[in-house]
Design an enzyme around this catalytic site. Structure first.
Site, PDB file in Angstrom:
ATOM      1  N   LYS A   1       0.188  12.043  15.034  1.00  0.00           N
ATOM      2  CA  LYS A   1      -0.636  11.082  14.680  1.00  0.00           C
ATOM      3  C   LYS A   1      -0.539  11.130  13.259  1.00  0.00           C
ATOM      4  O   LYS A   1      -0.506   9.839  12.556  1.00  0.00           O
ATOM      5  CB  LYS A   1      -2.148  11.787  14.844  1.00  0.00           C
ATOM      6  CG  LYS A   1      -3.279  10.914  13.919  1.00  0.00           C
ATOM      7  CD  LYS A   1      -4.790  11.583  14.274  1.00  0.00           C
ATOM      8  CE  LYS A   1      -5.194  12.863  13.533  1.00  0.00           C
ATOM      9  NZ  LYS A   1      -5.492  12.499  12.066  1.00  0.00           N
ATOM     10  N   ASN A   2      -0.118  12.073  12.323  1.00  0.00           N
ATOM     11  CA  ASN A   2      -0.275  12.093  11.010  1.00  0.00           C
ATOM     12  C   ASN A   2       0.819  11.434  10.532  1.00  0.00           C
ATOM     13  O   ASN A   2       1.298  10.983   9.139  1.00  0.00           O
ATOM     14  CB  ASN A   2      -0.618  13.295  10.323  1.00  0.00           C
ATOM     15  CG  ASN A   2      -2.229  13.648  10.453  1.00  0.00           C
ATOM     16  OD1 ASN A   2      -3.059  12.565  10.918  1.00  0.00           O
ATOM     17  ND2 ASN A   2      -2.560  14.638  10.317  1.00  0.00           N
TER      18      ASN A   2
ATOM     19  N   ARG B   1     -13.474  14.772   0.129  1.00  0.00           N
ATOM     20  CA  ARG B   1     -12.248  13.841   0.215  1.00  0.00           C
ATOM     21  C   ARG B   1     -12.340  12.833  -0.608  1.00  0.00           C
ATOM     22  O   ARG B   1     -12.265  11.659  -0.266  1.00  0.00           O
ATOM     23  CB  ARG B   1     -12.249  13.702   1.876  1.00  0.00           C
ATOM     24  CG  ARG B   1     -12.174  14.677   2.769  1.00  0.00           C
ATOM     25  CD  ARG B   1     -11.926  14.404   4.119  1.00  0.00           C
ATOM     26  NE  ARG B   1     -10.375  14.152   4.361  1.00  0.00           N
ATOM     27  CZ  ARG B   1      -9.756  14.013   5.499  1.00  0.00           C
ATOM     28  NH1 ARG B   1     -10.538  13.801   6.404  1.00  0.00           N
ATOM     29  NH2 ARG B   1      -8.363  14.004   5.566  1.00  0.00           N
ATOM     30  N   PRO B   2     -12.098  13.059  -2.001  1.00  0.00           N
ATOM     31  CA  PRO B   2     -12.183  11.949  -3.013  1.00  0.00           C
ATOM     32  C   PRO B   2     -10.919  11.060  -2.919  1.00  0.00           C
ATOM     33  O   PRO B   2     -10.052  11.692  -2.162  1.00  0.00           O
ATOM     34  CB  PRO B   2     -12.251  12.792  -4.124  1.00  0.00           C
ATOM     35  CG  PRO B   2     -12.033  14.131  -4.024  1.00  0.00           C
ATOM     36  CD  PRO B   2     -12.033  14.482  -2.609  1.00  0.00           C
TER      37      PRO B   2
ATOM     38  N   ASP C   1      -5.630  21.901   9.741  1.00  0.00           N
ATOM     39  CA  ASP C   1      -5.928  21.455  10.889  1.00  0.00           C
ATOM     40  C   ASP C   1      -5.839  22.129  12.272  1.00  0.00           C
ATOM     41  O   ASP C   1      -6.474  22.037  13.145  1.00  0.00           O
ATOM     42  CB  ASP C   1      -5.201  20.217  10.969  1.00  0.00           C
ATOM     43  CG  ASP C   1      -5.074  19.118  10.130  1.00  0.00           C
ATOM     44  OD1 ASP C   1      -6.122  19.176   9.305  1.00  0.00           O
ATOM     45  OD2 ASP C   1      -4.262  18.255  10.059  1.00  0.00           O
TER      46      ASP C   1
ATOM     47  N   ARG D   1     -10.056   7.812   7.576  1.00  0.00           N
ATOM     48  CA  ARG D   1      -9.933   8.337   6.189  1.00  0.00           C
ATOM     49  C   ARG D   1      -8.423   7.511   5.859  1.00  0.00           C
ATOM     50  O   ARG D   1      -8.021   7.388   4.767  1.00  0.00           O
ATOM     51  CB  ARG D   1      -9.416   9.640   6.180  1.00  0.00           C
ATOM     52  CG  ARG D   1      -8.795  10.359   4.949  1.00  0.00           C
ATOM     53  CD  ARG D   1      -9.555  10.433   3.991  1.00  0.00           C
ATOM     54  NE  ARG D   1      -8.945  10.817   2.874  1.00  0.00           N
ATOM     55  CZ  ARG D   1      -9.327  10.971   1.451  1.00  0.00           C
ATOM     56  NH1 ARG D   1     -10.477  10.853   1.276  1.00  0.00           N
ATOM     57  NH2 ARG D   1      -8.510  11.648   0.602  1.00  0.00           N
TER      58      ARG D   1
ATOM     59  N   ILE E   1      -8.109  24.269   1.745  1.00  0.00           N
ATOM     60  CA  ILE E   1      -7.639  22.980   1.355  1.00  0.00           C
ATOM     61  C   ILE E   1      -8.801  21.901   1.636  1.00  0.00           C
ATOM     62  O   ILE E   1      -9.083  20.981   0.575  1.00  0.00           O
ATOM     63  CB  ILE E   1      -6.544  22.490   2.580  1.00  0.00           C
ATOM     64  CG1 ILE E   1      -5.275  23.265   2.840  1.00  0.00           C
ATOM     65  CG2 ILE E   1      -6.304  20.901   2.217  1.00  0.00           C
ATOM     66  CD1 ILE E   1      -4.507  23.397   1.438  1.00  0.00           C
TER      67      ILE E   1
ATOM     68  N   CYS F   1     -13.000  12.278   8.663  1.00  0.00           N
ATOM     69  CA  CYS F   1     -14.054  13.318   9.338  1.00  0.00           C
ATOM     70  C   CYS F   1     -14.908  14.057   8.073  1.00  0.00           C
ATOM     71  O   CYS F   1     -14.439  13.851   7.134  1.00  0.00           O
ATOM     72  CB  CYS F   1     -12.864  14.524   9.851  1.00  0.00           C
ATOM     73  SG  CYS F   1     -12.371  14.349  11.335  1.00  0.00           S
TER      74      CYS F   1
ATOM     75  N   ARG G   1     -10.002  10.470  18.537  1.00  0.00           N
ATOM     76  CA  ARG G   1      -9.307  10.101  17.385  1.00  0.00           C
ATOM     77  C   ARG G   1      -7.817  10.668  17.183  1.00  0.00           C
ATOM     78  O   ARG G   1      -7.027   9.953  16.617  1.00  0.00           O
ATOM     79  CB  ARG G   1     -10.182  10.479  16.229  1.00  0.00           C
ATOM     80  CG  ARG G   1     -11.416   9.647  15.851  1.00  0.00           C
ATOM     81  CD  ARG G   1     -11.997  10.194  14.640  1.00  0.00           C
ATOM     82  NE  ARG G   1     -10.964  10.199  13.353  1.00  0.00           N
ATOM     83  CZ  ARG G   1     -10.817  10.819  12.703  1.00  0.00           C
ATOM     84  NH1 ARG G   1     -11.773  11.797  12.457  1.00  0.00           N
ATOM     85  NH2 ARG G   1      -9.699  10.877  11.651  1.00  0.00           N
TER      86      ARG G   1
HETATM   87  N1  EPU Z   1      -7.761  15.394  -2.923  1.00  0.00           N
HETATM   88  C1  EPU Z   1      -8.606  14.965  -4.017  1.00  0.00           C
HETATM   89  N2  EPU Z   1      -8.404  13.800  -4.724  1.00  0.00           N
HETATM   90  C2  EPU Z   1      -7.586  12.826  -3.988  1.00  0.00           C
HETATM   91  C3  EPU Z   1      -6.844  13.139  -2.648  1.00  0.00           C
HETATM   92  C4  EPU Z   1      -7.211  14.360  -2.174  1.00  0.00           C
HETATM   93  O1  EPU Z   1      -9.211  15.937  -4.353  1.00  0.00           O
HETATM   94  O2  EPU Z   1      -7.574  11.703  -4.445  1.00  0.00           O
HETATM   95  C5  EPU Z   1      -7.801  16.818  -2.308  1.00  0.00           C
HETATM   96  C6  EPU Z   1      -8.862  16.641  -0.792  1.00  0.00           C
HETATM   97  O3  EPU Z   1     -10.120  16.421  -0.951  1.00  0.00           O
HETATM   98  C7  EPU Z   1      -8.396  18.354  -0.267  1.00  0.00           C
HETATM   99  C8  EPU Z   1      -6.772  18.287  -0.819  1.00  0.00           C
HETATM  100  O4  EPU Z   1      -6.730  17.354  -1.946  1.00  0.00           O
HETATM  101  O5  EPU Z   1      -9.329  19.067  -0.814  1.00  0.00           O
HETATM  102  C9  EPU Z   1      -5.802  17.870   0.109  1.00  0.00           C
HETATM  103  O6  EPU Z   1      -5.791  16.630   0.850  1.00  0.00           O
HETATM  104  P1  EPU Z   1      -4.902  15.772   1.283  1.00  0.00           P
HETATM  105  O7  EPU Z   1      -4.795  14.424   0.275  1.00  0.00           O
HETATM  106  O8  EPU Z   1      -3.664  16.645   1.087  1.00  0.00           O
HETATM  107  O9  EPU Z   1      -5.189  15.226   2.507  1.00  0.00           O
HETATM  108  P2  EPU Z   1      -5.183  13.967   3.237  1.00  0.00           P
HETATM  109  O10 EPU Z   1      -4.085  13.101   2.993  1.00  0.00           O
HETATM  110  O11 EPU Z   1      -6.461  13.208   2.942  1.00  0.00           O
HETATM  111  C10 EPU Z   1      -3.672  14.647   5.363  1.00  0.00           C
HETATM  112  C11 EPU Z   1      -4.290  14.636   6.964  1.00  0.00           C
HETATM  113  C12 EPU Z   1      -5.016  15.458   7.118  1.00  0.00           C
HETATM  114  C13 EPU Z   1      -4.816  16.910   6.821  1.00  0.00           C
HETATM  115  C14 EPU Z   1      -4.485  16.925   5.386  1.00  0.00           C
HETATM  116  C15 EPU Z   1      -4.053  18.228   4.784  1.00  0.00           C
HETATM  117  C16 EPU Z   1      -3.549  12.129   7.551  1.00  0.00           C
HETATM  118  C17 EPU Z   1      -4.017  10.945   8.158  1.00  0.00           C
HETATM  119  N3  EPU Z   1      -4.317  13.223   7.321  1.00  0.00           N
HETATM  120  O12 EPU Z   1      -5.106  14.186   4.895  1.00  0.00           O
HETATM  121  O13 EPU Z   1      -5.438  15.378   8.675  1.00  0.00           O
HETATM  122  O14 EPU Z   1      -5.876  18.002   7.098  1.00  0.00           O
HETATM  123  O15 EPU Z   1      -3.488  15.896   5.001  1.00  0.00           O
HETATM  124  O16 EPU Z   1      -2.723  18.632   5.482  1.00  0.00           O
HETATM  125  O17 EPU Z   1      -2.438  12.361   7.187  1.00  0.00           O
HETATM  126  C18 EPU Z   1      -6.561  15.811  10.843  1.00  0.00           C
HETATM  127  O18 EPU Z   1      -5.292  15.314  11.275  1.00  0.00           O
HETATM  128  O19 EPU Z   1      -7.313  16.199  11.486  1.00  0.00           O
HETATM  129  C19 EPU Z   1      -6.373  15.797   9.165  1.00  0.00           C
HETATM  130  C20 EPU Z   1      -7.672  15.620   8.671  1.00  0.00           C
END
Ligand code: EPU
Length: 416
Positions: free
Chosen positions: A22-23, A121-122, A305, A92, A327, A116, A397
């Protein structure tokens, strides 16, 4: 298929094929907007998040067709404009549209992304770093609007190796003027997949999967192609299901090389694994042992995850354990649901303290998010009696058909 019904207590056995990642799929779908052509994505999972993303790119004029699990995205007639559907706010990963739209059309207008309920998640880092490349953002509470005459490559030092920020900056940089260097980039396999896809379309990216990624901007891209590998989180979920119930399963097409942190955890819990060309074979005969301390970390650490599925398994492991979630800020939402099934869990801030009980009992529980929902299904498989998991839309999802997959392994599980 909003509810899942499980009669627990059956050891899993047999084999199941693991769906595509998925990701990896989601940012690649956004990246198709960067180039004219008919893009080919093999082994694409047919899950709700992919369908949402397809709706979004269709709204920009992309045409999509499926042939089995191969997806063709035709971007030769794009008509870029604001994303008007409600859907982007529900997912997201609509955030990836920022980098792709700014990189290709110099303009983006979309609702703030949802996803989610696993913390705030800013999107501040996305905005800050795209701004550094020349994107001008308008202040608005509801929508993200930005314009750029042309993005310019520059050096970025990421405050944290965010998966989404790394992917967005790569997408923004492939057509930018000059060279972009990312220091402190995320190294997840999904980033490598995105770069393989973009390089197949003519991008010039080196260092994918390492902390330093270099992207040399090019004038234009053409059609790209990729075969997605198995989903490491789905494979890990089913491995932990087998740990809960006992038995032996072959997880066909599990991406074993991406599961190096999970496999020692399975061993510590009493599992035996064998890696074969087909995938990962896992067997648990003896009692389930606990792992005293697990910390979620960025790749290659223990994946956030899989934290909820692990928590479900630890509820019935012999002994006490602690999980530290590093995380996301709000990823213990299943603890009260697991307590309804007899689990002994206490959570405080980023820590969960679990004392294993002999057995969980069936109950009516509610899925509040994707991975937590899947973990409740696991708890039901390992529990005595009947479990209803309500609100299972979240699970679809990310899992193509969790009931079909687990039924193939002998579970008594039905959806309605
Ligand atoms: N963060 C910030 N500011 C930002 C971006 C991120 O503070 O502008 C923080 C987040 O709040 C979090 C940390 O950085 O505390 C890590 O977030 P990251 O940006 O790495 O996560 P993401 O890209 O939103 C992806 C996956 C998630 C997975 C995370 C961590 C996708 C579509 N989503 O999310 O997958 O948990 O990386 O590995 O690739 C899932 O599949 O269930 C899922 C949530």
């Amino acid at each position: 298929m909003k509810q899942i019904y499980i009669r627990g207590g059956v050891p899993l056995s047999g084999q199941v094929r693991i769906q595509g990642s998925k990701n990896a799929a989601l940012p690649i779908l956004a990246a198709t907007l960067l180039a004219d052509g008919e893009h080919e994505i093999k082994n694409c999972p047919r899950i709700a998040d992919v369908y949402y993303m397809l709706d979004l790119i269709r709204s920009q004029g992309a045409a999509v067709r499926w042939k089995g699990h191969t997806l063709y995205v035709d971007t030769r007639q794009l008509t870029p404009g604001p994303f008007s559907e409600k859907k982007e706010g529900t997912m997201r990963s609509s955030i990836f549209l920022l980098g792709a739209m700014l990189g290709r059309f110099g303009e983006v207008d979309l609702e703030y992304p949802g996803g989610c309920v696993i913390g705030d998640r800013p999107v501040n880092w996305h905005i800050k770093h795209l701004n550094k490349m020349g994107a001008m953002f308008c202040d608005s509470d509801e929508r993200i609007r930005a314009k750029a005459v042309r993005l310019t490559g520059c050096e970025h030092t990421l405050p944290f190796p965010s998966v989404g920020v790394t992917e967005n900056l790569i997408m923004a940089a492939v057509l930018a003027e000059g060279t972009t260097i990312l220091h402190g980039a995320a190294t997840e396999p999904e980033i490598v997949a995105l770069c393989i896809f973009l390089n197949s379309a003519g991008a010039q990216i080196t260092g994918a999967g390492q902390r330093e990624v270099v992207i040399r901007g090019v004038q234009a891209l053409h059609e790209g192609r990729i075969q997605l590998c198995g989903d490491r989180i789905v494979a890990g979920t089913y491995a932990l299901a087998c740990m809960m119930t006992g038995g032996g399963v072959l997880l066909q097409d599990a991406p074993v090389s991406q599961m190096t942190r999970l496999i020692p955890t399975l061993h510590a819990m009493g599992g035996h694994t064998m890696i074969s060309p087909q995938g990962l074979y896992l067997h648990r005969g003896e009692a389930l042992s606990t792992v005293p301390y697990t910390v979620t970390e960025v790749y290659p650490g223990f994946p956030t995850d899989l934290q909820s599925p692990l928590m479900a398994a630890l509820c019935v492991a012999k002994g006490e354990s602690v999980i530290e979630e590093r995380i996301f800020g709000n990823r213990f939402r299943i603890a009260p649901q697991l307590r309804k099934m007899g689990a002994d869990i206490y959570t405080e801030n980023r820590y969960a303290y679990i004392r294993g009980v002999e057995k969980l009992h069936g109950a009516c529980v509610t899925a509040e998010e994707l991975r937590g929902g899947a973990a409740l299904v696991l708890a039901g498989l390992g529990a005595g009696g009947e479990t209803y998991v309500e609100n299972c839309g979240h699970i679809y999802r990310g899992y193509e058909n969790i009931c079909r997959d687990l039924s193939e392994l002998g579970a008594r599980i039905y959806s309605e």
